[in-house]
Write a protein that holds these residues in place. Structure first.
Motif, PDB file in Angstrom:
ATOM      1  N   GLU A   1      47.710  47.004  30.910  1.00 27.55           N
ATOM      2  CA  GLU A   1      48.387  45.738  31.173  1.00 27.55           C
ATOM      3  C   GLU A   1      47.846  45.069  32.429  1.00 27.55           C
ATOM      4  N   ARG A   2      47.368  45.874  33.381  1.00 27.05           N
ATOM      5  CA  ARG A   2      46.767  45.282  34.572  1.00 27.05           C
ATOM      6  C   ARG A   2      45.494  44.528  34.232  1.00 27.05           C
ATOM      7  N   LEU A   3      44.762  44.991  33.221  1.00 28.46           N
ATOM      8  CA  LEU A   3      43.563  44.268  32.816  1.00 28.46           C
ATOM      9  C   LEU A   3      43.902  42.884  32.282  1.00 28.46           C
ATOM     10  N   PHE A   4      45.015  42.784  31.550  1.00 30.68           N
ATOM     11  CA  PHE A   4      45.443  41.465  31.080  1.00 30.68           C
ATOM     12  C   PHE A   4      45.807  40.563  32.260  1.00 30.68           C
ATOM     13  N   SER A   5      46.411  41.132  33.299  1.00 28.47           N
ATOM     14  CA  SER A   5      46.734  40.335  34.479  1.00 28.47           C
ATOM     15  C   SER A   5      45.474  39.849  35.164  1.00 28.47           C
ATOM     16  N   SER A   6      44.463  40.713  35.256  1.00 34.93           N
ATOM     17  CA  SER A   6      43.196  40.312  35.868  1.00 34.93           C
ATOM     18  C   SER A   6      42.537  39.205  35.067  1.00 34.93           C
ATOM     19  N   SER A   7      42.559  39.331  33.748  1.00 36.74           N
ATOM     20  CA  SER A   7      41.982  38.282  32.908  1.00 36.74           C
ATOM     21  C   SER A   7      42.761  36.983  33.044  1.00 36.74           C
ATOM     22  N   GLY A   8      44.083  37.070  33.162  1.00 36.75           N
ATOM     23  CA  GLY A   8      44.885  35.865  33.333  1.00 36.75           C
ATOM     24  C   GLY A   8      44.603  35.169  34.646  1.00 36.75           C
ATOM     25  N   ASN A   9      44.347  35.960  35.700  1.00 37.01           N
ATOM     26  CA  ASN A   9      43.983  35.344  36.976  1.00 37.01           C
ATOM     27  C   ASN A   9      42.609  34.695  36.928  1.00 37.01           C
ATOM     28  N   LEU A  10      41.764  35.212  36.078  1.00 37.73           N
ATOM     29  CA  LEU A  10      40.393  34.694  35.978  1.00 37.73           C
ATOM     30  C   LEU A  10      40.322  33.437  35.114  1.00 37.73           C
TER      31      LEU A  10
ATOM     32  N   ARG B   1      38.747  26.529  33.889  1.00 39.12           N
ATOM     33  CA  ARG B   1      37.634  27.458  33.643  1.00 39.12           C
ATOM     34  C   ARG B   1      37.624  27.899  32.186  1.00 39.12           C
ATOM     35  N   GLY B   2      38.051  27.015  31.316  1.00 38.38           N
ATOM     36  CA  GLY B   2      38.145  27.353  29.896  1.00 38.38           C
ATOM     37  C   GLY B   2      36.807  27.481  29.197  1.00 38.38           C
ATOM     38  N   ARG B   3      35.739  27.027  29.825  1.00 35.35           N
ATOM     39  CA  ARG B   3      34.423  27.082  29.188  1.00 35.35           C
ATOM     40  C   ARG B   3      33.632  28.328  29.572  1.00 35.35           C
ATOM     41  N   LEU B   4      34.276  29.256  30.254  1.00 29.05           N
ATOM     42  CA  LEU B   4      33.593  30.509  30.581  1.00 29.05           C
ATOM     43  C   LEU B   4      33.240  31.268  29.315  1.00 29.05           C
ATOM     44  N   ALA B   5      32.033  31.780  29.260  1.00 28.30           N
ATOM     45  CA  ALA B   5      31.621  32.576  28.105  1.00 28.30           C
ATOM     46  C   ALA B   5      32.342  33.921  28.119  1.00 28.30           C
TER      47      ALA B   5
ATOM     48  N   LEU C   1      33.576  43.632  37.431  1.00 27.72           N
ATOM     49  CA  LEU C   1      33.230  43.643  38.850  1.00 27.72           C
ATOM     50  C   LEU C   1      34.483  43.628  39.718  1.00 27.72           C
ATOM     51  N   TYR C   2      35.476  42.850  39.328  1.00 26.52           N
ATOM     52  CA  TYR C   2      36.704  42.763  40.122  1.00 26.52           C
ATOM     53  C   TYR C   2      37.428  44.103  40.177  1.00 26.52           C
ATOM     54  N   GLU C   3      37.610  44.748  39.027  1.00 26.30           N
ATOM     55  CA  GLU C   3      38.342  46.021  38.985  1.00 26.30           C
ATOM     56  C   GLU C   3      37.605  47.108  39.748  1.00 26.30           C
ATOM     57  N   ASN C   4      36.283  47.188  39.571  1.00 26.91           N
ATOM     58  CA  ASN C   4      35.521  48.234  40.264  1.00 26.91           C
ATOM     59  C   ASN C   4      35.413  47.953  41.754  1.00 26.91           C
TER      60      ASN C   4
ATOM     61  N   LEU D   1      23.705  38.718  37.774  1.00 31.12           N
ATOM     62  CA  LEU D   1      24.091  38.765  36.369  1.00 31.12           C
ATOM     63  C   LEU D   1      23.860  37.442  35.654  1.00 31.12           C
ATOM     64  N   GLY D   2      23.355  36.450  36.369  1.00 30.17           N
ATOM     65  CA  GLY D   2      23.041  35.180  35.731  1.00 30.17           C
ATOM     66  C   GLY D   2      24.202  34.220  35.682  1.00 30.17           C
ATOM     67  N   MET D   3      25.206  34.351  36.578  1.00 30.60           N
ATOM     68  CA  MET D   3      26.350  33.470  36.580  1.00 30.60           C
ATOM     69  C   MET D   3      26.152  32.398  37.630  1.00 30.60           C
ATOM     70  N   ASN D   4      26.583  31.173  37.343  1.00 27.33           N
ATOM     71  CA  ASN D   4      26.444  30.088  38.293  1.00 27.33           C
ATOM     72  C   ASN D   4      27.571  30.117  39.307  1.00 27.33           C
ATOM     73  N   SER D   5      27.571  29.120  40.196  1.00 32.19           N
ATOM     74  CA  SER D   5      28.542  29.127  41.294  1.00 32.19           C
ATOM     75  C   SER D   5      29.961  28.943  40.798  1.00 32.19           C
ATOM     76  N   LYS D   6      30.182  28.213  39.690  1.00 34.77           N
ATOM     77  CA  LYS D   6      31.532  28.042  39.171  1.00 34.77           C
ATOM     78  C   LYS D   6      32.099  29.343  38.638  1.00 34.77           C
ATOM     79  N   ASP D   7      31.242  30.151  38.001  1.00 32.95           N
ATOM     80  CA  ASP D   7      31.713  31.417  37.451  1.00 32.95           C
ATOM     81  C   ASP D   7      32.094  32.391  38.552  1.00 32.95           C
ATOM     82  N   ILE D   8      31.436  32.276  39.702  1.00 35.68           N
ATOM     83  CA  ILE D   8      31.672  33.243  40.774  1.00 35.68           C
ATOM     84  C   ILE D   8      32.921  32.899  41.571  1.00 35.68           C
ATOM     85  N   GLY D   9      33.552  31.788  41.290  1.00 39.06           N
ATOM     86  CA  GLY D   9      34.728  31.375  42.034  1.00 39.06           C
ATOM     87  C   GLY D   9      35.870  32.371  41.977  1.00 39.06           C
ATOM     88  N   PHE D  10      35.852  33.280  41.014  1.00 41.06           N
ATOM     89  CA  PHE D  10      36.918  34.291  40.877  1.00 41.06           C
ATOM     90  C   PHE D  10      36.998  35.197  42.087  1.00 41.06           C
ATOM     91  N   PHE D  11      35.836  35.444  42.717  1.00 37.55           N
ATOM     92  CA  PHE D  11      35.823  36.329  43.869  1.00 37.55           C
ATOM     93  C   PHE D  11      36.235  35.578  45.147  1.00 37.55           C
TER      94      PHE D  11
END
Length: 315
Positions: free
Chosen positions: A243-252, A257-261, A271-274, A305-315
Motif C-alpha cells: 500500500e505504501r507503493l500506491f502512496s508513492s505513485s500517488g505522490n508522483l 504530470r499526466g503525460r509521464l510514461a 529510485l524514491y523507495e531505494n 535514465l534518460g528523464m528530462n527535468s520535468k520528470d525529475i521534479g519528484f525528487f
C-alpha cells in the motif's frame, strides 16, 4: 465547552465511564504494539503472525476477575473474531505453524503441545521431500533435453526407438525398478531428516535478528529447507508495504504530470523507495549544503535514465 454550558452537563463522562475508557485503552495498547512491530519490519514475514496471535489470545484477551464488565465483553468479542479469522480451518492453522517453525527465532514453538509440534515437523518433512523430488525431476528433464538437442538428427531418430525386450526382462524391470524407487524414497527421507535435525540443533536466533539474513548465510548448510521457506514465506504478513507503493505513485502522478510514461513512473518510484531506504539508517543532516549534494546526485541518476527535468521534479 461542556463545563461552561449547563445544558450539556449530561454529556460529561462520569467517573465510572472514565474508568471504562482507561480500561479499553490499556486493552488496545498491545494491539498497537503488535501493529507497530509488523509495520516497523522492513520485510515482515508471515512467521510473526502465530506468535503474536497466541500472545494476544492467551495474555492480552484473557479475562480477569478484576476487569470491568465492558472490558470483559470487549475481550470476548475481539477474541472470538481473531479465533474465527485465523483458526476457522485446520489447514490455515497448520500453514501458520509450519511458517513459524522454519523461523529460527520461533522454531521451539512453545505455544504448541508435543503432539502438535510433531505434526508440524512431519508436514515439513513431507513438503521438503516433495519439493526435492520436483527439483530433481526438473534437473533430470533439463539434462535430458540438453543431451537430446546436442545429438545429430540421424542419431536422434535411431535412439528414439527402444530395443525389443523379452518378457523376463520386463518382469525383472518391474521388481528392480520398484526396489530402486523405495531406495530413493529412503534416501530422500534420510537427507531431509538429517537437515531438519541440524536445523533444530542450531542456536535460537534473537528476536530482534533478521531471519532472512540467517537463512541466506546458511544456504550451503541447508540446501533443502530453504525451498520450503520460499513456499511459505512468499506470503507477506501485512499489506502495508504494497500500500505504501500506491502512496508513492500517488505522490508522483499529479494532474500536471499526466503525460509521464509508465516506464518513467516505475523508474522514479524505484529510485524514491531505494533512496529512502538507503538514508533511513543515517542521521538527518540539517546543513543545506549536504542536502544540495544529495539533490544533485539524485538528479544525476535521473538524467542517466534518460528523464528530462520535468520528470525529475519528484525528487
Amino acid at each position: 465547552v461542556l463545563v461552561e454550558d449547563s445544558n450539556n452537563h449530561h454529556l460529561m463522562l462520569e467517573t465510572t465511564e472514565w474508568s471504562t475508557v482507561e480500561g479499553l485503552v490499556d486493552l488496545l495498547q498491545p494491539f498497537r504494539q503488535a501493529a507497530d512491530m509488523m509495520t516497523a519490519c522492513k520485510y515482515p514475514t508471515i512467521s510473526m503472525v502465530k506468535p503474536l496471535l497466541h500472545m494476544l489470545l492467551n495474555t492480552t484477551l484473557k479475562v480477569k476477575d478484576s476487569d470491568l464488565k465492558e472490558v470483559s465483553m470487549a475481550k470476548e468479542v475481539i477474541s472470538k473474531e481473531l479465533s474465527s479469522t485465523y483458526q476457522q480451518t485446520p489447514e490455515i492453522d497448520m500453514f501458520l505453524n509450519v511458517a513459524t517453525f522454519i523461523d529460527p527465532r520461533y522454531k521451539k514453538l512453545p505455544f504448541l503441545s508435543p503432539f502438535e509440534r510433531s505434526q508440524v515437523e512431519s508436514r515439513v518433512i513431507e513438503e521438503a521431500k516433495m519439493l526435492l523430488e520436483k527439483y530433481k525431476e526438473a534437473c533430470s528433464q533439463a539434462e535430458d533435453a540438453l543431451q537430446f538437442s546436442d545429438e545429430p538428427p540421424v542419431k536422434r531418430q535411431i535412439t528414439s526407438t527402444p530395443p525389443p525386450s523379452s518378457n523376463a526382462s520386463n518382469l525383472l524391470a518391474v521388481i528392480f525398478c520398484q526396489s530402486g524407487s523405495d531406495e530413493n524414497q529412503e534416501e530422500l527421507h534420510a537427507q531431509v531428516m538429517e537437515e531438519l535435525s541440524n536445523f533444530k540443533s542450531q542456536k535460537v536466533l534473537g528476536l530482534n535478528e533478521d531471519p532472512l539474513r540467517w537463512w541466506s548465510d546458511r544456504l550451503a548448510l541447508f540446501p533443502i529447507l530453504p525451498k520450503v521457506l520460499h513456499k511459505y514465506w512468499c506470503i507477506p504478513a501485512t499489506s502495508v508495504l504494497p500500500e505504501r507503493l500506491f502512496s508513492s505513485s500517488g505522490n508522483l502522478l499529479r494532474g500536471k504530470r499526466g503525460r509521464l510514461a509508465p516506464a518513467h513512473v516505475d523508474q522514479q518510484v524505484f529510485l524514491y523507495e531505494n533512496t529512502r531506504n538507503c538514508y533511513e539508517t543515517e542521521p538527518a543532516e540539517e546543513d543545506e549544503g549536504e542536502w544540495g549534494v544529495e539533490q544533485e546526485a539524485g538528479m544525476g541518476v535521473g538524467e542517466a535514465l534518460g528523464m528530462n527535468s520535468k520528470d525529475i521534479g519528484f525528487f
